[in-house]
Design a protein around this motif. Sequence first.
Motif, PDB file in Angstrom:
ATOM      1  N   UNK A  61     140.331 -53.226  -6.390  1.00 43.08           N
ATOM      2  CA  UNK A  61     139.022 -53.342  -5.747  1.00 43.08           C
ATOM      3  C   UNK A  61     137.969 -52.938  -6.760  1.00 43.08           C
ATOM      4  N   UNK A  62     136.932 -53.740  -6.885  1.00 44.22           N
ATOM      5  CA  UNK A  62     135.847 -53.389  -7.801  1.00 44.22           C
ATOM      6  C   UNK A  62     136.307 -53.169  -9.227  1.00 44.22           C
ATOM      7  N   UNK A 101     129.983 -34.858  -3.639  1.00 40.00           N
ATOM      8  CA  UNK A 101     129.430 -35.093  -4.969  1.00 40.00           C
ATOM      9  C   UNK A 101     128.028 -35.716  -4.930  1.00 40.00           C
ATOM     10  N   UNK A 102     127.016 -35.023  -5.446  1.00 44.32           N
ATOM     11  CA  UNK A 102     125.639 -35.539  -5.391  1.00 44.32           C
ATOM     12  C   UNK A 102     125.456 -36.862  -6.123  1.00 44.32           C
ATOM     13  N   UNK A 103     126.131 -37.020  -7.261  1.00 45.13           N
ATOM     14  CA  UNK A 103     125.987 -38.258  -8.032  1.00 45.13           C
ATOM     15  C   UNK A 103     126.515 -39.454  -7.245  1.00 45.13           C
ATOM     16  N   UNK A 104     127.661 -39.296  -6.598  1.00 41.77           N
ATOM     17  CA  UNK A 104     128.218 -40.386  -5.797  1.00 41.77           C
ATOM     18  C   UNK A 104     127.329 -40.693  -4.595  1.00 41.77           C
ATOM     19  N   UNK A 105     126.718 -39.667  -4.016  1.00 39.02           N
ATOM     20  CA  UNK A 105     125.799 -39.894  -2.892  1.00 39.02           C
ATOM     21  C   UNK A 105     124.584 -40.684  -3.345  1.00 39.02           C
ATOM     22  N   UNK A 154     121.561 -45.882  -3.446  1.00 40.91           N
ATOM     23  CA  UNK A 154     120.968 -46.965  -4.228  1.00 40.91           C
ATOM     24  C   UNK A 154     121.652 -48.295  -3.926  1.00 40.91           C
ATOM     25  N   UNK A 155     122.967 -48.262  -3.744  1.00 39.93           N
ATOM     26  CA  UNK A 155     123.704 -49.481  -3.417  1.00 39.93           C
ATOM     27  C   UNK A 155     123.272 -50.008  -2.050  1.00 39.93           C
ATOM     28  N   UNK A 156     123.162 -49.108  -1.069  1.00 37.86           N
ATOM     29  CA  UNK A 156     122.719 -49.516   0.258  1.00 37.86           C
ATOM     30  C   UNK A 156     121.359 -50.196   0.209  1.00 37.86           C
ATOM     31  N   UNK A 157     120.445 -49.613  -0.553  1.00 38.22           N
ATOM     32  CA  UNK A 157     119.112 -50.207  -0.685  1.00 38.22           C
ATOM     33  C   UNK A 157     119.201 -51.603  -1.303  1.00 38.22           C
ATOM     34  N   UNK A 187     132.373 -52.320   4.267  1.00 39.36           N
ATOM     35  CA  UNK A 187     133.064 -53.363   3.505  1.00 39.36           C
ATOM     36  C   UNK A 187     132.218 -53.847   2.337  1.00 39.36           C
ATOM     37  N   UNK A 188     130.932 -53.684   2.424  1.00 38.76           N
ATOM     38  CA  UNK A 188     130.041 -54.068   1.323  1.00 38.76           C
ATOM     39  C   UNK A 188     129.740 -52.867   0.418  1.00 38.76           C
ATOM     40  N   UNK A 189     129.606 -51.697   1.029  1.00 43.61           N
ATOM     41  CA  UNK A 189     129.217 -50.513   0.264  1.00 43.61           C
ATOM     42  C   UNK A 189     130.339 -49.982  -0.622  1.00 43.61           C
ATOM     43  N   UNK A 190     131.541 -49.855  -0.066  1.00 41.73           N
ATOM     44  CA  UNK A 190     132.622 -49.185  -0.790  1.00 41.73           C
ATOM     45  C   UNK A 190     133.040 -49.936  -2.061  1.00 41.73           C
ATOM     46  N   UNK A 191     133.253 -51.271  -2.033  1.00 39.76           N
ATOM     47  CA  UNK A 191     133.618 -51.939  -3.297  1.00 39.76           C
ATOM     48  C   UNK A 191     132.569 -51.770  -4.384  1.00 39.76           C
ATOM     49  N   UNK A 192     131.291 -51.806  -3.998  1.00 47.00           N
ATOM     50  CA  UNK A 192     130.227 -51.622  -4.998  1.00 47.00           C
ATOM     51  C   UNK A 192     130.248 -50.203  -5.558  1.00 47.00           C
ATOM     52  N   UNK A 193     130.557 -49.224  -4.706  1.00 46.26           N
ATOM     53  CA  UNK A 193     130.655 -47.853  -5.176  1.00 46.26           C
ATOM     54  C   UNK A 193     131.858 -47.678  -6.087  1.00 46.26           C
TER      55      UNK A 193
END
Length: 264
Positions: free
Chosen positions: A65-66, A153-157, A162-165, A254-260
């Motif tokens: 994934x990703x 983790x602040x960096x992952x948050x 940013x990905x959500x936006x 399903x859209x957020x996690x692969x991008x992360x």
Amino acid sequence: MTKAAKTIQKIAGKDPISAAIVLGSGLSAVGDLLEDKVTIPYSELKGFPGGGVSGHGRDLLIGQMGGKRIAILTGREHYYEHGNAAAMRPALEAMAELGAETLLLTNSAGSLDERYRPGDLMLISDHINYAGMNPLIGEPTDRRFVNMVDCYNPDLRDKAKAIGERLGFAVGEGIYLWYSGPSFETIAEIQMAIRLGANAVGMSTAPEVILGRFLGMKVWACSSITNMGAGLSNEKISHEHTKTMAVQGAEKLKRLIPALVEEL
């Protein structure tokens, strides 16, 4: 290496995984995104979740994934099933042994905050262990004294927001209160949670965060909001309702996690 980790390597190969993802109630659709997927029933892995809860899967998935090799646990074991806060320790230890440096957790939760409505996602920035139990009770080494500052983790948050936006939907963050369950909270308990500063309430995740930090992993967690807390709306709260409403959050995850995962 644990017996479970050896079994996984025998079936899925010895290439290390980059991250492990744990899916909450009604969120199993995220597992459908894996490519070159290998499926291993929990029943074949020593110490992995047993009976399970409806709405939770009972398989470990290994795949791509990703651009990363990851593992997905399609369901978790809960404290309320048997009174063992450390139930997920064997599974998470196996993930760490297989190379996972990051633990991504999801859950379905009730909102205590009008900003987060059913269908929304809320990143967890911190938690309140209202259940009071700890999965490291009985751990004999000084490793049990885990530093929980910035355990989410602040960096992952920041990356997830940013990905959500970028994807066109809001991803806010808030404090999660772990309530043991399995009964839902009373109206008075919901009002107490609000006064304690919580933004959402649920019956999982906090023990896994403690275990993830104990195992040296970066931890990220996201709640799929399925209902408002007791007394905050007219909706009838039930597990069936939770599973039904989780589908809306699953579509966003399903859209957020692969991008992360791509940015790990």
